[in-house]
Design a protein around this motif. Sequence first.
Motif, PDB file in Angstrom:
ATOM      1  N   GLU A 156      10.762 -11.008  10.613  1.00  0.00           N
ATOM      2  CA  GLU A 156      11.433  -9.703  10.703  1.00  0.00           C
ATOM      3  C   GLU A 156      12.615  -9.734  11.667  1.00  0.00           C
ATOM      4  N   ASP A 157      12.410 -10.286  12.862  1.00  0.00           N
ATOM      5  CA  ASP A 157      13.457 -10.242  13.890  1.00  0.00           C
ATOM      6  C   ASP A 157      14.601 -11.229  13.644  1.00  0.00           C
ATOM      7  N   GLU A 158      14.259 -12.460  13.272  1.00  0.00           N
ATOM      8  CA  GLU A 158      15.280 -13.498  13.118  1.00  0.00           C
ATOM      9  C   GLU A 158      15.824 -13.590  11.696  1.00  0.00           C
ATOM     10  N   TRP A 159      14.929 -13.550  10.708  1.00  0.00           N
ATOM     11  CA  TRP A 159      15.364 -13.712   9.323  1.00  0.00           C
ATOM     12  C   TRP A 159      15.692 -12.383   8.658  1.00  0.00           C
ATOM     13  N   LYS A 160      15.308 -11.282   9.292  1.00  0.00           N
ATOM     14  CA  LYS A 160      15.524  -9.926   8.747  1.00  0.00           C
ATOM     15  C   LYS A 160      14.822  -9.750   7.399  1.00  0.00           C
ATOM     16  N   ILE A 161      13.626 -10.345   7.293  1.00  0.00           N
ATOM     17  CA  ILE A 161      12.820 -10.255   6.083  1.00  0.00           C
ATOM     18  C   ILE A 161      11.523  -9.516   6.398  1.00  0.00           C
ATOM     19  N   ALA A 162      11.216  -8.515   5.597  1.00  0.00           N
ATOM     20  CA  ALA A 162       9.943  -7.791   5.696  1.00  0.00           C
ATOM     21  C   ALA A 162       9.140  -8.100   4.430  1.00  0.00           C
ATOM     22  N   LEU A 163       7.844  -7.846   4.501  1.00  0.00           N
ATOM     23  CA  LEU A 163       6.969  -8.110   3.355  1.00  0.00           C
ATOM     24  C   LEU A 163       6.233  -6.829   2.947  1.00  0.00           C
ATOM     25  N   GLN A 203      18.671  -6.187   5.730  1.00  0.00           N
ATOM     26  CA  GLN A 203      20.118  -5.947   5.793  1.00  0.00           C
ATOM     27  C   GLN A 203      20.675  -5.535   4.426  1.00  0.00           C
ATOM     28  N   LYS A 204      20.235  -6.227   3.371  1.00  0.00           N
ATOM     29  CA  LYS A 204      20.724  -5.940   2.016  1.00  0.00           C
ATOM     30  C   LYS A 204      19.957  -4.792   1.364  1.00  0.00           C
ATOM     31  N   ARG A 205      18.772  -4.473   1.924  1.00  0.00           N
ATOM     32  CA  ARG A 205      17.916  -3.420   1.393  1.00  0.00           C
ATOM     33  C   ARG A 205      17.508  -3.672  -0.062  1.00  0.00           C
TER      34      ARG A 205
END
Length: 139
Positions: A49-56, A116-118
Motif C-alpha cells: 500500500e505505502d510503496e507500491w500504491k496497491i490495495a487488495l 493512484q490510477k483508481r
Amino acid sequence: MISVESHFTVLYGHTDRMGVMYYGHYPLLYELGRTDWIKSMGIAYRDMEDEWKIALPVLEMQVRYLKPARYDDRVQIISTVREMPGKVINFEHQLYNPDAQLINKANIKLGFYCMQKRKLVDCPVQLKDRIIEGFGSNQ
C-alpha cells in the motif's frame, strides 16, 4: 500451489449467545490467512500500500459454514493460492477446529487496485516474481 498455515484462538468476545463464533468474524480469519500468505512471500501488506500504491479490495467471497468454532478453540487456517494472479488473486481458505475437522471454507477473489490510477491493474512484478519462485519450490 502455495499454502500457508496460520492460527487463531477464538476469544469470548467473538462468540454469540449460543457460545459459537459469530459468523461475521470469519472474514477476519481469512484476512489473517491472506496477510500471513503475503508475508510468506517476503512482502508486507503495508509495503504494497505505502510503496507500491496497491490495495487488495475483496471483489467476491463465497463461504461455507460447516461446523461452529467455539470459545477458546485454536483454529487452524490454511490459505492457498492455486494459480498465478493477473488482475485478481484467488485465495482458498480452510478452517479446522482443534479436532482437525473442517469447519469452514471460503473462496475469496481480490483485485490489485492501483490507488493512484483508481483502477484494477496486473499483479505487481515484485509479487509475481516471488509467487513464481514459490510455485517452483512447491511442485
